[in-house]
Write a protein that holds these residues in place. Structure first.
Motif, short mmCIF file in Angstrom:
data_model
loop_
_atom_site.label_atom_id
_atom_site.label_comp_id
_atom_site.label_asym_id
_atom_site.label_seq_id
_atom_site.Cartn_x
_atom_site.Cartn_y
_atom_site.Cartn_z
N GLY A 1 0.87 -1.30 0.02
CA GLY A 1 0.06 0.12 0.05
C GLY A 1 0.92 1.18 0.07
N VAL A 2 2.01 1.22 -0.63
CA VAL A 2 2.82 2.44 -0.77
C VAL A 2 2.75 2.88 -2.22
CG1 VAL A 2 4.75 1.65 0.97
CG2 VAL A 2 4.73 0.96 -1.52
N THR A 3 3.11 4.14 -2.40
CA THR A 3 3.11 4.85 -3.79
C THR A 3 4.16 3.98 -4.56
OG1 THR A 3 4.95 6.55 -3.41
CG2 THR A 3 2.50 7.00 -2.78
N ILE A 4 3.97 4.35 -5.94
CA ILE A 4 4.79 3.45 -7.00
C ILE A 4 6.30 4.11 -6.77
CG2 ILE A 4 4.28 4.90 -8.80
CD1 ILE A 4 5.22 1.11 -8.94
N LYS A 5 6.21 5.36 -6.36
CA LYS A 5 7.56 6.10 -6.20
C LYS A 5 8.23 5.36 -4.95
CE LYS A 5 10.05 10.72 -5.12
NZ LYS A 5 9.74 11.83 -4.95
N GLU A 6 7.48 5.16 -3.86
CA GLU A 6 8.18 4.51 -2.66
C GLU A 6 8.41 3.11 -2.98
OE1 GLU A 6 5.78 7.10 0.93
OE2 GLU A 6 4.88 5.59 -0.16
N ALA A 7 7.75 2.36 -3.86
CA ALA A 7 8.01 1.25 -4.10
C ALA A 7 9.40 0.95 -4.83
CB ALA A 7 6.77 0.75 -4.95
N ARG A 8 9.69 2.15 -5.72
CA ARG A 8 10.77 1.89 -6.54
C ARG A 8 11.99 2.34 -5.73
NH1 ARG A 8 7.72 5.44 -10.89
NH2 ARG A 8 6.82 3.57 -12.24
N GLU A 9 11.75 3.23 -4.76
CA GLU A 9 12.75 3.55 -3.58
C GLU A 9 13.28 2.24 -2.84
OE1 GLU A 9 14.09 7.00 -0.56
OE2 GLU A 9 11.96 6.64 -0.92
N ILE A 10 12.24 1.51 -2.47
CA ILE A 10 12.19 0.44 -1.65
C ILE A 10 13.10 -1.00 -2.47
CG2 ILE A 10 11.10 -1.97 -0.60
CD1 ILE A 10 9.19 0.38 0.16
N THR A 11 12.60 -1.08 -4.02
CA THR A 11 13.13 -2.00 -4.67
C THR A 11 14.58 -1.40 -4.84
OG1 THR A 11 10.94 -2.72 -5.33
CG2 THR A 11 12.76 -3.27 -6.95
N SER A 12 14.75 -0.41 -5.06
CA SER A 12 16.05 0.08 -5.79
C SER A 12 17.29 -0.08 -4.48
CB SER A 12 16.16 1.63 -6.00
OG SER A 12 17.38 2.16 -6.30
N TYR A 13 16.68 0.04 -3.44
CA TYR A 13 17.39 -0.18 -2.07
C TYR A 13 17.92 -1.55 -2.05
CZ TYR A 13 19.28 -0.59 2.55
OH TYR A 13 20.26 -0.82 3.70
N TRP A 14 16.83 -2.48 -2.20
CA TRP A 14 16.99 -3.86 -2.05
C TRP A 14 17.85 -4.30 -3.30
CZ3 TRP A 14 15.94 -7.82 -5.65
CH2 TRP A 14 16.11 -9.15 -5.36
N MET A 15 17.85 -3.96 -4.41
CA MET A 15 18.76 -4.28 -5.60
C MET A 15 20.20 -3.82 -5.19
SD MET A 15 16.70 -3.41 -8.82
CE MET A 15 15.50 -4.62 -9.68
N ALA A 16 20.29 -2.53 -4.77
CA ALA A 16 21.92 -1.87 -4.19
C ALA A 16 22.18 -2.70 -3.40
CB ALA A 16 21.56 -0.51 -4.20
N THR A 17 21.51 -3.60 -2.35
CA THR A 17 22.23 -3.99 -1.18
C THR A 17 21.93 -5.46 -1.12
OG1 THR A 17 20.27 -3.71 0.09
CG2 THR A 17 21.93 -1.94 0.08
N PHE A 18 21.62 -6.05 -2.20
CA PHE A 18 21.24 -7.63 -2.21
C PHE A 18 22.38 -8.22 -1.92
CE2 PHE A 18 20.98 -11.64 -4.43
CZ PHE A 18 19.90 -12.21 -3.81
N GLU A 19 23.73 -8.04 -2.78
CA GLU A 19 24.69 -8.79 -2.59
C GLU A 19 25.43 -8.96 -1.16
OE1 GLU A 19 29.20 -9.42 -4.68
OE2 GLU A 19 27.44 -8.78 -5.98
N GLU A 20 25.51 -7.66 -0.90
CA GLU A 20 26.08 -7.26 0.49
C GLU A 20 25.17 -7.99 1.62
OE1 GLU A 20 26.41 -3.40 3.52
OE2 GLU A 20 26.85 -3.12 1.18
N ARG A 21 23.92 -7.93 1.53
CA ARG A 21 23.03 -8.81 2.73
C ARG A 21 23.20 -9.91 2.52
NH1 ARG A 21 18.46 -8.32 1.83
NH2 ARG A 21 18.34 -7.35 -0.39
N GLN A 22 23.38 -10.69 1.38
CA GLN A 22 23.49 -12.07 1.13
C GLN A 22 24.95 -12.70 1.62
OE1 GLN A 22 20.90 -14.20 0.31
NE2 GLN A 22 19.79 -12.13 0.32
N ASN A 23 25.94 -11.90 1.44
CA ASN A 23 27.10 -12.14 1.78
C ASN A 23 27.24 -12.28 3.40
OD1 ASN A 23 28.08 -12.60 -0.83
ND2 ASN A 23 29.08 -10.57 -0.96
N GLY A 24 26.48 -11.24 3.76
CA GLY A 24 26.49 -11.05 5.35
C GLY A 24 25.71 -12.26 6.20
N ASN A 25 24.95 -12.88 5.25
CA ASN A 25 24.02 -14.03 5.86
C ASN A 25 24.63 -15.33 5.64
OD1 ASN A 25 22.10 -12.29 6.69
ND2 ASN A 25 21.01 -12.46 4.80
#
Length: 66
Positions: free
Chosen positions: A41-65
Protein backbone atom coordinates in the motif's frame (compact mmCIF):
# COMPACT_ATOMS: atom_id res chain seq x y z
CA UNK A 1 33.13 -1.11 1.12
CA UNK A 2 30.52 1.61 0.78
CA UNK A 3 27.14 0.87 2.31
CA UNK A 4 24.11 2.59 0.87
CA UNK A 5 22.10 4.46 3.49
CA UNK A 6 18.74 2.78 4.05
CA UNK A 7 15.82 5.11 3.31
CA UNK A 8 13.44 5.52 6.26
CA UNK A 9 10.62 3.83 4.36
CA UNK A 10 12.53 0.54 3.89
CA UNK A 11 11.81 -2.14 6.50
CA UNK A 12 13.17 -5.63 7.06
CA UNK A 13 9.74 -6.89 6.02
CA UNK A 14 10.19 -5.22 2.62
CA UNK A 15 13.63 -6.77 2.16
CA UNK A 16 12.45 -10.25 3.17
CA UNK A 17 9.43 -9.91 0.88
CA UNK A 18 11.65 -9.00 -2.07
CA UNK A 19 14.04 -11.87 -1.26
CA UNK A 20 11.06 -14.24 -1.37
CA UNK A 21 9.70 -12.69 -4.55
CA UNK A 22 13.08 -13.16 -6.21
CA UNK A 23 13.28 -16.78 -5.06
CA UNK A 24 9.78 -17.47 -6.36
CA UNK A 25 10.76 -16.50 -9.89
CA UNK A 26 7.27 -15.05 -10.41
CA UNK A 27 8.56 -11.74 -11.75
CA UNK A 28 11.67 -10.16 -13.18
CA UNK A 29 12.87 -8.01 -10.30
CA UNK A 30 12.63 -4.87 -12.43
CA UNK A 31 8.87 -5.47 -12.23
CA UNK A 32 8.94 -5.85 -8.45
CA UNK A 33 7.92 -2.28 -7.58
CA UNK A 34 4.38 -2.97 -8.77
CA UNK A 35 4.17 -5.93 -6.38
CA UNK A 36 5.54 -3.85 -3.51
CA UNK A 37 3.07 -1.08 -4.29
CA UNK A 38 0.11 -3.46 -4.27
CA UNK A 39 1.12 -5.63 -1.33
CA UNK A 40 2.31 -2.85 0.99
CA UNK A 41 0.00 0.00 0.00
CA UNK A 42 2.82 2.42 -0.78
CA UNK A 43 3.08 4.76 -3.75
CA UNK A 44 4.88 3.58 -6.87
CA UNK A 45 7.62 6.12 -6.11
CA UNK A 46 8.09 4.63 -2.63
CA UNK A 47 7.95 1.11 -4.05
CA UNK A 48 10.71 1.99 -6.53
CA UNK A 49 12.80 3.43 -3.71
CA UNK A 50 12.33 0.26 -1.65
CA UNK A 51 13.18 -2.00 -4.59
CA UNK A 52 16.14 0.15 -5.61
CA UNK A 53 17.60 -0.14 -2.11
CA UNK A 54 16.97 -3.90 -2.12
CA UNK A 55 18.78 -4.24 -5.47
CA UNK A 56 21.71 -2.04 -4.40
CA UNK A 57 22.26 -3.99 -1.19
CA UNK A 58 21.27 -7.51 -2.23
CA UNK A 59 24.78 -8.90 -2.66
CA UNK A 60 26.07 -7.27 0.51
CA UNK A 61 23.14 -8.59 2.56
CA UNK A 62 23.48 -12.08 1.09
CA UNK A 63 27.21 -12.18 1.81
CA UNK A 64 26.50 -11.08 5.37
CA UNK A 65 24.17 -14.07 5.82
CA UNK A 66 26.80 -16.72 4.99
Amino acid sequence: MTTKVRPEIVTEEHLEYLDGLRQSGVVNMYGAPEYVEGDFGVTIKEAREITSYWMATFEERQNGND
